[in-house]
Design an enzyme around this catalytic site. Structure first.
Site, PDB file in Angstrom:
ATOM      1  N   ASP A 134       7.411  18.239  25.412  1.00  0.00           N
ATOM      2  CA  ASP A 134       6.401  17.227  25.847  1.00  0.00           C
ATOM      3  C   ASP A 134       6.857  16.407  27.200  1.00  0.00           C
ATOM      4  O   ASP A 134       5.941  15.815  27.808  1.00  0.00           O
ATOM      5  CB  ASP A 134       5.917  16.279  24.808  1.00  0.00           C
ATOM      6  CG  ASP A 134       6.973  15.456  24.115  1.00  0.00           C
ATOM      7  OD1 ASP A 134       8.140  15.821  24.627  1.00  0.00           O
ATOM      8  OD2 ASP A 134       6.822  14.811  23.340  1.00  0.00           O
ATOM      9  N   GLU A 135       8.050  16.710  27.433  1.00  0.00           N
ATOM     10  CA  GLU A 135       8.744  15.944  28.626  1.00  0.00           C
ATOM     11  C   GLU A 135       8.219  16.365  30.024  1.00  0.00           C
ATOM     12  O   GLU A 135       8.652  15.798  30.936  1.00  0.00           O
ATOM     13  CB  GLU A 135      10.200  15.886  28.493  1.00  0.00           C
ATOM     14  CG  GLU A 135      11.103  15.335  27.148  1.00  0.00           C
ATOM     15  CD  GLU A 135      12.393  15.183  27.211  1.00  0.00           C
ATOM     16  OE1 GLU A 135      12.885  15.088  28.477  1.00  0.00           O
ATOM     17  OE2 GLU A 135      13.171  15.400  26.340  1.00  0.00           O
ATOM     18  N   TYR A 167      15.957  18.255  33.603  1.00  0.00           N
ATOM     19  CA  TYR A 167      15.762  19.074  32.400  1.00  0.00           C
ATOM     20  C   TYR A 167      14.152  19.323  32.374  1.00  0.00           C
ATOM     21  O   TYR A 167      13.689  20.676  32.257  1.00  0.00           O
ATOM     22  CB  TYR A 167      16.288  18.356  31.165  1.00  0.00           C
ATOM     23  CG  TYR A 167      15.488  18.987  30.008  1.00  0.00           C
ATOM     24  CD1 TYR A 167      15.361  20.164  29.612  1.00  0.00           C
ATOM     25  CD2 TYR A 167      14.556  18.060  29.201  1.00  0.00           C
ATOM     26  CE1 TYR A 167      14.777  21.029  28.394  1.00  0.00           C
ATOM     27  CE2 TYR A 167      13.920  18.739  28.242  1.00  0.00           C
ATOM     28  CZ  TYR A 167      14.046  20.085  27.683  1.00  0.00           C
ATOM     29  OH  TYR A 167      13.502  20.554  26.757  1.00  0.00           O
ATOM     30  N   LEU A 207      20.267  12.212  19.571  1.00  0.00           N
ATOM     31  CA  LEU A 207      20.464  10.999  18.721  1.00  0.00           C
ATOM     32  C   LEU A 207      20.636  11.033  17.478  1.00  0.00           C
ATOM     33  O   LEU A 207      21.659  10.323  17.026  1.00  0.00           O
ATOM     34  CB  LEU A 207      19.069  10.191  19.292  1.00  0.00           C
ATOM     35  CG  LEU A 207      19.067   9.076  18.491  1.00  0.00           C
ATOM     36  CD1 LEU A 207      20.081   7.873  19.192  1.00  0.00           C
ATOM     37  CD2 LEU A 207      17.487   8.381  18.848  1.00  0.00           C
TER      38      LEU A 207
END
Length: 361
Positions: A134-135, A167, A207
């Protein structure tokens, strides 16, 4: 059905391979370069299956890709091989251009040459499924930036592309190549764009695994900026089910967004992990006391959120895990799989962690 999976030793790829071998009668040819993030130990429970074959190869190697297609004669491709960490793309974008763009081009050409020689029935049923992020859509308005009465927008399959990082720009480029090969050559392609994944076997630069492992080792828990960036979290095994559904039932030429319906601020994710660790492996002080705020990532997107209505409506998929159930499973997995963790945390990984975070204090 025989499925060629690229990047099948990576985080999402290995979940896909495990799902196919453990839950279907289909076969897998796993093509992986085995970079730092690829780990064959993540496939230990399926590696002895007669329906599983591993090919150690780089998708940028055109002769190797041609040989693999000719030798294995796949019925479909699930293309997951990619460099995927935003921070690494900022400090070293060349690898992202090479693998994500050039590698996708090489794989598309190998698939097209193979597909063009198939008989009509096999041509029609063949699928080239490209797994993306989704980036590529950029970011969405943050609750802090809008009136409380406004409904916050979500990414849909028609959202315009606006990538922010090297990216996401490389993944956007590969998405465009895949769609161009469908329109220009007729190759039956499908694109899926997913939200942030989490779960077992996740390389500890991202993360959630980073926070779990740092917490257990008594290290600082680094939070970019204020930690108010919002992500939609998708349990990796839910994603694997979705991807298999798409490659077996999806319509050529379509795009499907895949999300977990779990929008969370990064700081809230970290606090949840700390509270779970306080419950499961308590110590004298709360793990929350290890939280440290560091300089934000350049160009950090503030909010991602997926509208996954289309895949639910068209293919009947929906996530099975809530964030609360999935994050508990994830924490418990890392606590129970210390050997896997120790094996992936090499000297190269430690050097990168130090380089990436020490300069942000």
């Amino acid at each position: 059905m025989k499925i060629l999976v690229t990047g099948g030793a990576g985080f999402i790829g290995s979940a896909v391979v495990r799902h196919i071998i453990n839950n279907t009668q289909d076969s897998v040819v796993n093509v992986d370069k085995l970079t730092y993030a690829g780990n064959r130990e993540s496939l230990a429970d399926v590696s002895d299956s007669e329906r599983y074959v591993f090919e150690h190869a780089d998708i940028c190697d055109a002769p190797a890709m041609a040989r693999i297609f000719a030798q294995h004669q796949p019925d479909a491709v699930m293309h997951l091989a990619a460099e995927s960490h935003v921070d690494r793309s900022i400090t070293g974008p060349a690898a992202f251009i090479e693998t994500n763009i050039v590698g996708t081009y090489v794989l598309l050409e190998a698939a097209r040459n193979y597909w063009s020689a198939l008989d009509s029935d096999k041509k029609n049923s063949f699928r080239f499924h490209h797994i993306s992020t989704d980036e590529v859509y950029g970011d969405l308005p943050h609750p802090d930036e809008v009136n409380n009465t406004e409904e916050l927008p979500l990414f849909t399959e028609t959202t315009a592309y606006a990538p922010s990082s090297p990216y996401s720009a490389s993944k956007a480029s590969s998405d465009h190549l895949v769609r161009a090969w469908k329109r220009t050559y007729g190759l039956p392609t499908i694109v899926t764009n997913c939200s942030n994944n989490y779960g077992p076997y996740h390389f500890p630069e991202k993360l959630i695994p980073l926070v779990i492992l740092n917490a257990l080792e008594g290290k600082a828990l680094p939070i970019y900026g204020k930690g108010d960036q919002i992500r939609d979290w998708l349990y990796v095994e839910d994603h694997a089910r979705a991807l298999y559904t798409v490659v077996t039932e999806g319509k050529a030429g379509e795009t499907y967004n895949i999300g977990g319906h779990n929008e969370k601020k990064n700081i809230d994710v970290v606090l949840t992990i700390c509270d779970l660790l306080d419950e499961i492996v308590p110590k004298e002080k709360s793990y929350r006391e290890q939280i440290t705020y560091v300089a934000d990532r350049p160009g950090h997107d503030r909010r991602y959120a997926i509208d996954a209505e289309k895949i639910g409506r068209a293919l009947g998929w929906k996530p099975q895990e809530t964030f609360e159930s999935g994050i508990r499973k994830t924490v418990e997995w890392y606590l129970s799989n210390t050997k896997w963790v120790d094996n992936v945390k090499s000297g190269a990984y430690q050097s990168w962690i130090e380089q990436n975070y020490e300069g942000r204090q």
